[in-house]
Write an enzyme that holds these catalytic residues in place. Structure first.
Site, PDB file in Angstrom:
ATOM      1  N   TYR A 156      -0.047  -6.165  -9.941  1.00 54.64           N
ATOM      2  CA  TYR A 156      -0.376  -5.168  -9.082  1.00 54.64           C
ATOM      3  C   TYR A 156      -0.207  -3.751 -10.022  1.00 54.64           C
ATOM      4  CZ  TYR A 156      -0.040  -2.750  -4.797  1.00 54.64           C
ATOM      5  OH  TYR A 156      -0.170  -1.989  -3.611  1.00 54.64           O
ATOM      6  N   LYS A 160      -3.023  -0.914 -10.195  1.00 57.36           N
ATOM      7  CA  LYS A 160      -2.975   0.334  -9.684  1.00 57.36           C
ATOM      8  C   LYS A 160      -2.739   1.386 -10.615  1.00 57.36           C
ATOM      9  CE  LYS A 160      -3.276  -0.736  -5.262  1.00 57.36           C
ATOM     10  NZ  LYS A 160      -4.444  -0.199  -4.296  1.00 57.36           N
TER      11      LYS A 160
END
Length: 251
Positions: A156, A160
């Site tokens: 993640y 991001k």
């Protein structure tokens, strides 16, 4: 409520729920015409129906942002319907925790494919129209996980962090008034939020600052207000910005 999006045609991905649905409804409430895109077709159509019930104008379409062919077809359909795309809000995304030494490589690949590559696919699809007109506003979804380390979140954080640099790279490539920015939420009370449960048996102290007890999650409408501001002409001099909206997690 302000009417900042009159005569504005917007696309919102991830519009089936959470921040995406709230953002689509907010832009429509401010006078915009919205295309609600999501891989969950029925829920995207429900968002469009809610907008219509509120007196706004919206269409919906099925779109898997990880597939370039699907994105290209979806955006072509929106352009055929609207004639142009003034605003793109890239909200579609997935999340979740895994201990990195036990992580499934397929989990990492899927996270990047949707969160990062999917964001690029959507930007790539709308940019020709925006470049031809010399204007437009793209708002990507980054995260506090894209600007600071977070345990059990290698996939993640990487995806991001990639969105952060993709946003900055595109902002340097295109001149105002074509603008590319990102919003970086912390915890938000959405269906995605429940995916962020720590692996069994891990030390919660590693997550103390970001725990549910320490920082209550924001509401989707709060993030939608931020997306609407960044997308609107109120932020005409803003490009390449990562607008952090995280209740102070990253301070």
């Amino acid at each position: 409520m302000d009417q900042r999006f009159i005569d504005t045609y917007a696309v919102v991905t991830g519009a089936a729920s959470g921040i995406g649905r709230a953002t689509a409804r907010r832009i429509a409430a401010e006078g915009g015409t919205v295309a609600c895109l999501d891989v969950v077709a029925d829920a995207a159509a429900e968002t469009a129906a809610l907008i219509a019930e509120d007196g706004g104008t919206a269409i919906s379409a099925t779109c898997d942002v990880s597939s370039w062919e699907t994105v290209e077809a979806s955006v072509a359909g929106v352009l055929a319907e609207f004639g142009r795309i003034d605003v793109l809000c890239n909200v579609a995304g997935i999340g979740g925790f895994q201990e990195s030494h036990e992580a499934d490589p397929a989990h990492f690949a899927r996270m990047v494919a949707i969160n990062l590559t999917g964001t690029f696919h959507m930007c790539r699809a709308v940019l020709p129209d925006m470049v031809s007109r010399g204007e437009g506003s793209i708002v990507n979804t980054a995260s506090t996980a894209g600007i600071m380390g977070q345990p059990w979140s290698a996939a993640y954080c990487a995806s991001k962090g990639g969105v952060v640099m993709l946003t900055k790279a595109l902002a340097t490539e295109y001149d105002l008034p074509l603008r590319i920015n990102a919003v970086a939420p912390g915890g938000v009370e959405t269906p995605l939020y429940v995916q962020f449960l720590p692996p069994e048996g891990v030390d919660w102290k590693r997550m103390k600052k970001m725990s549910r007890d320490h920082v209550p999650p924001a509401k989707p409408d709060q993030l939608a207000a931020t997306f609407a501001f960044v997308a609107s002409h109120d932020a005409d001099n803003m490009t390449g910005a990562i607008v952090v909206c995280d209740s102070g997690i990253s301070v």
